[in-house]
Design a protein around this motif. Structure first.
Motif, PDB file in Angstrom:
ATOM      1  N   LYS A 198      37.509 -95.835  -8.549  1.00  0.00           N
ATOM      2  CA  LYS A 198      38.347 -97.029  -8.629  1.00  0.00           C
ATOM      3  C   LYS A 198      37.464 -98.267  -8.657  1.00  0.00           C
ATOM      4  O   LYS A 198      36.395 -98.292  -8.049  1.00  0.00           O
ATOM      5  N   ARG A 199      37.943 -99.278  -9.363  1.00  0.00           N
ATOM      6  CA  ARG A 199      37.257-100.562  -9.425  1.00  0.00           C
ATOM      7  C   ARG A 199      38.034-101.551  -8.579  1.00  0.00           C
ATOM      8  O   ARG A 199      39.214-101.336  -8.286  1.00  0.00           O
TER       9      ARG A 199
ATOM     10  N   ASP B  11      37.272 -96.781 -13.319  1.00  0.00           N
ATOM     11  CA  ASP B  11      36.096 -96.722 -14.186  1.00  0.00           C
ATOM     12  C   ASP B  11      35.843 -95.278 -14.601  1.00  0.00           C
ATOM     13  O   ASP B  11      35.105 -94.543 -13.950  1.00  0.00           O
TER      14      ASP B  11
ATOM     15  N   ILE C 275      48.520-103.079 -11.070  1.00  0.00           N
ATOM     16  CA  ILE C 275      47.555-102.279 -11.816  1.00  0.00           C
ATOM     17  C   ILE C 275      46.386-101.897 -10.908  1.00  0.00           C
ATOM     18  O   ILE C 275      45.803-102.741 -10.240  1.00  0.00           O
ATOM     19  N   THR C 276      46.048-100.609 -10.904  1.00  0.00           N
ATOM     20  CA  THR C 276      44.816-100.122 -10.290  1.00  0.00           C
ATOM     21  C   THR C 276      43.846 -99.859 -11.430  1.00  0.00           C
ATOM     22  O   THR C 276      44.200 -99.180 -12.401  1.00  0.00           O
ATOM     23  N   ARG C 277      42.659-100.400 -11.332  1.00  0.00           N
ATOM     24  CA  ARG C 277      41.656-100.192 -12.382  1.00  0.00           C
ATOM     25  C   ARG C 277      40.769 -99.005 -12.009  1.00  0.00           C
ATOM     26  O   ARG C 277      40.415 -98.826 -10.857  1.00  0.00           O
TER      27      ARG C 277
ATOM     28  N   HIS D 139      40.846 -96.339 -23.195  1.00  0.00           N
ATOM     29  CA  HIS D 139      40.768 -97.714 -23.693  1.00  0.00           C
ATOM     30  C   HIS D 139      41.155 -97.790 -25.166  1.00  0.00           C
ATOM     31  O   HIS D 139      41.642 -98.815 -25.627  1.00  0.00           O
TER      32      HIS D 139
ATOM     33  N   ILE E 279      48.777 -97.228 -19.948  1.00  0.00           N
ATOM     34  CA  ILE E 279      48.853 -97.540 -18.526  1.00  0.00           C
ATOM     35  C   ILE E 279      49.578 -96.362 -17.894  1.00  0.00           C
ATOM     36  O   ILE E 279      50.732 -96.093 -18.222  1.00  0.00           O
TER      37      ILE E 279
ATOM     38  N   SER F  22      40.421-104.374  -7.367  1.00  0.00           N
ATOM     39  CA  SER F  22      41.669-104.859  -7.943  1.00  0.00           C
ATOM     40  C   SER F  22      41.491-106.277  -8.449  1.00  0.00           C
ATOM     41  O   SER F  22      40.817-107.095  -7.833  1.00  0.00           O
TER      42      SER F  22
ATOM     43  N   SER G 283      44.954 -98.154 -14.983  1.00  0.00           N
ATOM     44  CA  SER G 283      44.333 -98.569 -16.233  1.00  0.00           C
ATOM     45  C   SER G 283      42.903 -98.059 -16.219  1.00  0.00           C
ATOM     46  O   SER G 283      42.117 -98.436 -15.354  1.00  0.00           O
ATOM     47  N   CYS G 284      42.581 -97.171 -17.146  1.00  0.00           N
ATOM     48  CA  CYS G 284      41.276 -96.513 -17.195  1.00  0.00           C
ATOM     49  C   CYS G 284      40.489 -97.027 -18.404  1.00  0.00           C
ATOM     50  O   CYS G 284      41.065 -97.303 -19.455  1.00  0.00           O
ATOM     51  N   ASN G 285      39.167 -97.113 -18.244  1.00  0.00           N
ATOM     52  CA  ASN G 285      38.319 -97.584 -19.338  1.00  0.00           C
ATOM     53  C   ASN G 285      37.493 -96.467 -19.970  1.00  0.00           C
ATOM     54  O   ASN G 285      36.490 -96.731 -20.624  1.00  0.00           O
TER      55      ASN G 285
END
Length: 131
Positions: A118-119, A111, A107-109, A31, A36, A121, A24-26
């Motif tokens: 990666k952010r 940024d 989900i891997t977040r 966004h 996903i 978890s 999941s990317c912002n």
């Protein structure tokens, strides 16, 4: 193996693997799409059928985001340039899969808006954010 399709069924994808995590990317585009992503290699571990339309960001131009021209669903994105081995990185939008087949994937977040890293978890699965 996993499968997905756009709303009208004109674009279909399948993977030769089940992803251990989903991304999941912002970034400014992800966004907005609410996608996903699950990553692989186009034509090798990810296979897409159907005539998709592409959007390429003018400011970066490294990948194309592909969507169905009929129903508008964002189905996948694809690198415009192959790597040194001739592979093109591809990601499929897991929101195009049946919920039951992806709900337990963690989900891997990421940024993509600021740090490009990666952010931490949040311990969530697709099922936690889908419903």
């Amino acid at each position: 193996m996993m499968t997905g399709r756009c709303h009208c069924g004109a674009i279909r994808w399948r993977t030769d693997f089940r992803p251990e995590t989903a991304l999941s990317c912002n970034c400014s585009i992800c966004h907005r799409y609410g996608a996903i992503w699950a990553y692989g290699v186009f034509g090798k571990s990810i296979h897409v059928a159907g005539d998709a339309k592409a959007y390429v960001r003018d400011d970066e131009g490294q990948m194309q985001f592909l969507f169905c021209p009929t129903c508008g669903c964002m189905t996948h994105h694809l690198a415009l340039v192959a790597d040194e081995a001739g592979n093109r990185r591809c990601a499929v939008n897991l929101r195009m899969a049946d919920f039951e087949s992806v709900s337990d994937i963690p989900i891997t977040r990421f940024d993509g808006a600021e740090t490009w890293s990666k952010r931490p978890s949040a311990g969530l699965t697709i099922g936690d954010i889908w419903h």
